[in-house]
Design a protein around this motif. Structure first.
Motif, PDB file in Angstrom:
ATOM      1  N   UNK A  48       0.833  -1.208   0.000  1.00  0.00           N
ATOM      2  CA  UNK A  48       0.000   0.000   0.000  1.00  0.00           C
ATOM      3  C   UNK A  48       0.868   1.259   0.000  1.00  0.00           C
ATOM      4  N   UNK A  49       2.008   1.176   0.644  1.00  0.00           N
ATOM      5  CA  UNK A  49       2.920   2.331   0.696  1.00  0.00           C
ATOM      6  C   UNK A  49       3.734   2.485  -0.588  1.00  0.00           C
ATOM      7  N   UNK A  50       3.601   1.545  -1.527  1.00  0.00           N
ATOM      8  CA  UNK A  50       4.315   1.699  -2.796  1.00  0.00           C
ATOM      9  C   UNK A  50       5.606   0.905  -2.898  1.00  0.00           C
ATOM     10  N   UNK A  51       5.821  -0.013  -1.972  1.00  0.00           N
ATOM     11  CA  UNK A  51       6.988  -0.884  -2.059  1.00  0.00           C
ATOM     12  C   UNK A  51       6.618  -2.151  -2.842  1.00  0.00           C
ATOM     13  N   UNK A  52       7.633  -2.890  -3.266  1.00  0.00           N
ATOM     14  CA  UNK A  52       7.416  -4.238  -3.822  1.00  0.00           C
ATOM     15  C   UNK A  52       8.006  -5.223  -2.832  1.00  0.00           C
ATOM     16  N   UNK A  53       7.463  -6.449  -2.810  1.00  0.00           N
ATOM     17  CA  UNK A  53       7.909  -7.395  -1.788  1.00  0.00           C
ATOM     18  C   UNK A  53       8.375  -8.721  -2.379  1.00  0.00           C
ATOM     19  N   UNK A  54       9.348  -9.305  -1.681  1.00  0.00           N
ATOM     20  CA  UNK A  54       9.704 -10.709  -1.899  1.00  0.00           C
ATOM     21  C   UNK A  54       9.396 -11.420  -0.588  1.00  0.00           C
ATOM     22  N   UNK A  55       8.525 -12.400  -0.684  1.00  0.00           N
ATOM     23  CA  UNK A  55       7.946 -13.046   0.499  1.00  0.00           C
ATOM     24  C   UNK A  55       8.509 -14.460   0.615  1.00  0.00           C
ATOM     25  N   UNK A  56       9.092 -14.752   1.776  1.00  0.00           N
ATOM     26  CA  UNK A  56       9.540 -16.119   2.060  1.00  0.00           C
ATOM     27  C   UNK A  56       8.752 -16.645   3.255  1.00  0.00           C
ATOM     28  N   UNK A  57       7.755 -17.503   2.991  1.00  0.00           N
ATOM     29  CA  UNK A  57       6.978 -18.025   4.114  1.00  0.00           C
ATOM     30  C   UNK A  57       7.748 -19.129   4.838  1.00  0.00           C
ATOM     31  N   UNK A  58       7.321 -19.441   6.040  1.00  0.00           N
ATOM     32  CA  UNK A  58       7.934 -20.524   6.814  1.00  0.00           C
ATOM     33  C   UNK A  58       7.799 -21.843   6.065  1.00  0.00           C
ATOM     34  N   UNK A  59       8.797 -22.713   6.201  1.00  0.00           N
ATOM     35  CA  UNK A  59       8.734 -23.992   5.487  1.00  0.00           C
ATOM     36  C   UNK A  59       7.649 -24.906   6.063  1.00  0.00           C
ATOM     37  N   UNK A  60       7.156 -24.619   7.271  1.00  0.00           N
ATOM     38  CA  UNK A  60       6.063 -25.430   7.807  1.00  0.00           C
ATOM     39  C   UNK A  60       4.698 -24.996   7.275  1.00  0.00           C
ATOM     40  N   UNK A  61       4.608 -23.784   6.728  1.00  0.00           N
ATOM     41  CA  UNK A  61       3.303 -23.314   6.239  1.00  0.00           C
ATOM     42  C   UNK A  61       3.404 -22.651   4.867  1.00  0.00           C
ATOM     43  N   UNK A  62       4.003 -23.333   3.915  1.00  0.00           N
ATOM     44  CA  UNK A  62       4.160 -22.703   2.605  1.00  0.00           C
ATOM     45  C   UNK A  62       2.851 -22.602   1.819  1.00  0.00           C
ATOM     46  N   UNK A  63       1.929 -23.545   2.034  1.00  0.00           N
ATOM     47  CA  UNK A  63       0.709 -23.564   1.209  1.00  0.00           C
ATOM     48  C   UNK A  63      -0.140 -22.312   1.466  1.00  0.00           C
ATOM     49  N   UNK A  64      -0.273 -21.946   2.733  1.00  0.00           N
ATOM     50  CA  UNK A  64      -1.076 -20.748   3.055  1.00  0.00           C
ATOM     51  C   UNK A  64      -0.458 -19.517   2.403  1.00  0.00           C
ATOM     52  N   UNK A  65       0.863 -19.437   2.437  1.00  0.00           N
ATOM     53  CA  UNK A  65       1.551 -18.300   1.812  1.00  0.00           C
ATOM     54  C   UNK A  65       1.254 -18.252   0.321  1.00  0.00           C
ATOM     55  N   UNK A  66       1.289 -19.419  -0.320  1.00  0.00           N
ATOM     56  CA  UNK A  66       1.028 -19.488  -1.762  1.00  0.00           C
ATOM     57  C   UNK A  66      -0.387 -19.052  -2.106  1.00  0.00           C
ATOM     58  N   UNK A  67      -1.356 -19.509  -1.310  1.00  0.00           N
ATOM     59  CA  UNK A  67      -2.752 -19.133  -1.569  1.00  0.00           C
ATOM     60  C   UNK A  67      -2.952 -17.631  -1.398  1.00  0.00           C
ATOM     61  N   UNK A  68      -2.269 -17.080  -0.414  1.00  0.00           N
ATOM     62  CA  UNK A  68      -2.397 -15.637  -0.174  1.00  0.00           C
ATOM     63  C   UNK A  68      -1.862 -14.854  -1.383  1.00  0.00           C
TER      64      UNK A  68
END
Ligand code: UN1
Length: 495
Positions: free
Chosen positions: A167-187
């Motif tokens: 929202x502030x105008x940044x771009x992100x690289x997201x590394x989710x926890x290896x125990x919960x990667x699926x939720x990160x992917x769906x998001x």
């Protein structure tokens, strides 16, 4: 059949450059593979960072309220997919379905709040000290942010970081926890569907050591937002600090609930059961110490143990289950070790303390909710973050002693007091060394539109949540406009 997930880099779903993968399993039933994910390399992280850098150059020029409209769409899609996300989360990390619904709801709230904040990125103005000159401020994005998140709130915590960053105008690289990667992917899937442009959000699966550390070390990543252990937080701070990056750390906790002799005991009991055993104790805000006034100690312990022994363990998809499994085998082992340590140190275990023998639970990483009494301040179970269903109880003689006990910790995230005495309630608010204090409520239950974070080794002074996180993800710029037509020297020409 397990679902196959891919990295999302520069608007494309791609495998790891190594071709390697890892799987994750349901902690309530380790026969069930939830998904298969790319095991990414440093090169994958570099590609995502380059994509984010390129995309951010354009994204920063999109008016913030336009970015906010995309956040509203993200929230709408999350509402539509709330049940699906919640069920996936329970399968992936074990917490009970009502809590995973709450986790997704926290993300939805964060999305709608982001839309509101997109029209409120307030900056300030003040009079210049010189005539015919104006001075004011504005807030600009930082650039590329690295987002490294834990498994205990697999949707909510990534949204706390990514939504304000974007929202502030940044771009992100997201590394989710290896125990919960699926939720990160769906998001991320939802974010792209809602219209977050390619390159503005990227997800790279893999280990903290390879992918996470690359984000911390790459010079083009100018901000890091991390939630996890204090040990890793210190490494990130030291490494990222060498490049003077902006780093927000949300780390450990050893939160205490103080129950005074004048407290409503039934209320305090409901509070501590939820605070200590909700999410199977795997929250940074979990209640892991209970400080009981001597006059109610014995009675309260008796009431508590009776309720703890009745807590229903099981697969969190069963609506009647109250306590799910631990996230993985290592965590189960750690909890068991802490129970042995507590006994060796001389604390008295009054319930729990073992892996349940119920054959129905044999395929999950379950642990019986555990309570220790006679816990002394010097004991490791009083001092160290356990991150599981273990509650350490100490008897205190007075309010002052309660405050001393509560503050005797390297951490300072959340805190709670149960009392009917308004004076003690306000003293607690003033004297508890913690970023959050609850009066007549448990140590958990933070709302997304308020600052979230702690003091001492819980963090490095930044706050997530609320308006404060928008400050973290923006740079202040000061602008001076001189319309006098001549050189005016500050500090000199007026004196
Ligand atoms: C965490 O403990 O990691 O206040 C986050 C709470 C939740 C967030 C907790 N809303 O317990």
């Amino acid at each position: 059949m397990a679902d196959i997930y891919k990295n999302y880099i520069n608007g494309e779903w791609v495998d790891s450059s190594s071709g390697e993968t890892f799987e994750n399993r349901n902690p309530a039933n380790h026969d069930e593979v939830v998904g298969i994910f790319p095991k990414s390399t440093q090169e994958d992280a570099d590609r995502a960072i380059a994509a984010a850098k390129e995309a951010q150059a354009k994204w920063r020029l999109v008016p913030a309220p336009e970015r906010g409209k995309i956040m509203r769409k993200v929230g709408d899609l999350m509402v539509q997919r709330k049940e699906e996300l919640a069920r996936l989360m329970t399968r992936e990390m074990g917490k009970v379905i009502n809590e995973t619904r709450g986790d997704v709801q926290e993300g939805i709230d964060t999305a709608y709040y982001a839309e509101g904040e997109s029209r409120r990125l307030f900056a300030e103005a003040a009079p210049s000290e010189l005539p015919n000159k104006w001075a004011f401020t504005t807030r600009l994005p930082i650039g590329v942010a690295g987002i490294i998140t834990p498994w205990n709130f697999p949707v909510a915590i990534p949204t706390w970081k990514m939504f304000p960053a974007i929202t502030c105008g940044n771009a992100v690289v997201f590394k989710p926890a290896t125990d919960t990667p699926a939720c990160g992917g769906k998001l991320v899937e939802i974010m792209t569907e809602a219209g977050v442009p390619k390159g503005v959000v990227n997800i790279v699966y893999g280990s903290g050591r390879t992918v996470g550390m690359r984000l911390v070390e790459h010079p083009d990543v100018r901000a890091i937002s991390f939630t996890g252990s204090s040990d890793i937080g210190k490494i990130i701070n030291a490494k990222g600090g060498q490049q003077l990056k902006r780093i927000s750390l949300e780390l450990g906790g050893k939160n205490a609930q103080l129950v005074m002799d004048d407290a409503n005991l039934e209320l305090a009991l409901d509070g501590v059961l939820w605070g200590a055993f909700g999410t199977t104790g795997q929250r940074c805000t979990a209640t892991s110490r209970l400080l009981l006034h001597k006059d109610i100690h014995d009675k309260f312990v008796e009431m508590l143990v009776e309720r703890v022994n009745k807590l229903k363990l099981g697969n969190g998809l069963d609506e009647s289950v109250e306590v799910g499994p631990l996230v993985n085998e290592a965590q189960q082992k750690t909890i068991d070790e802490y129970c042995s340590i507590g006994k060796e140190e001389g604390a008295e275990m009054v319930c729990g303390g073992k892996i349940p023998d119920d054959p129905e639970l044999a395929k999950g990483w379950f642990y019986k909710p555990t309570v220790f009494i006679n816990v002394k301040r010097t004991m490791r179970i009083f001092q160290e973050e356990i991150f599981g269903p273990v509650l350490s109880i100490s008897k205190i003689n007075s309010f002052e002693e309660g405050v001393e006990h509560l503050n005797d910790s390297v951490y300072g995230l959340s805190s709670s007091i149960y009392t009917q005495d308004i004076n003690n309630a306000f003293r607690a608010i003033r004297d508890f060394q913690a970023g959050i204090t609850y009066v007549n409520g448990p140590t958990i239950g933070a709302e997304c539109h308020f600052p979230f974070g702690g003091v001492k080794e819980t963090g490095n002074g930044h706050r997530e949540g609320g308006w404060t996180v928008y400050d973290f993800f923006t740079e202040w710029k000061t602008i001076y406009v001189d319309f006098s037509g001549k050189l005016q020297r500050a500090q000199i020409d007026n004196y």
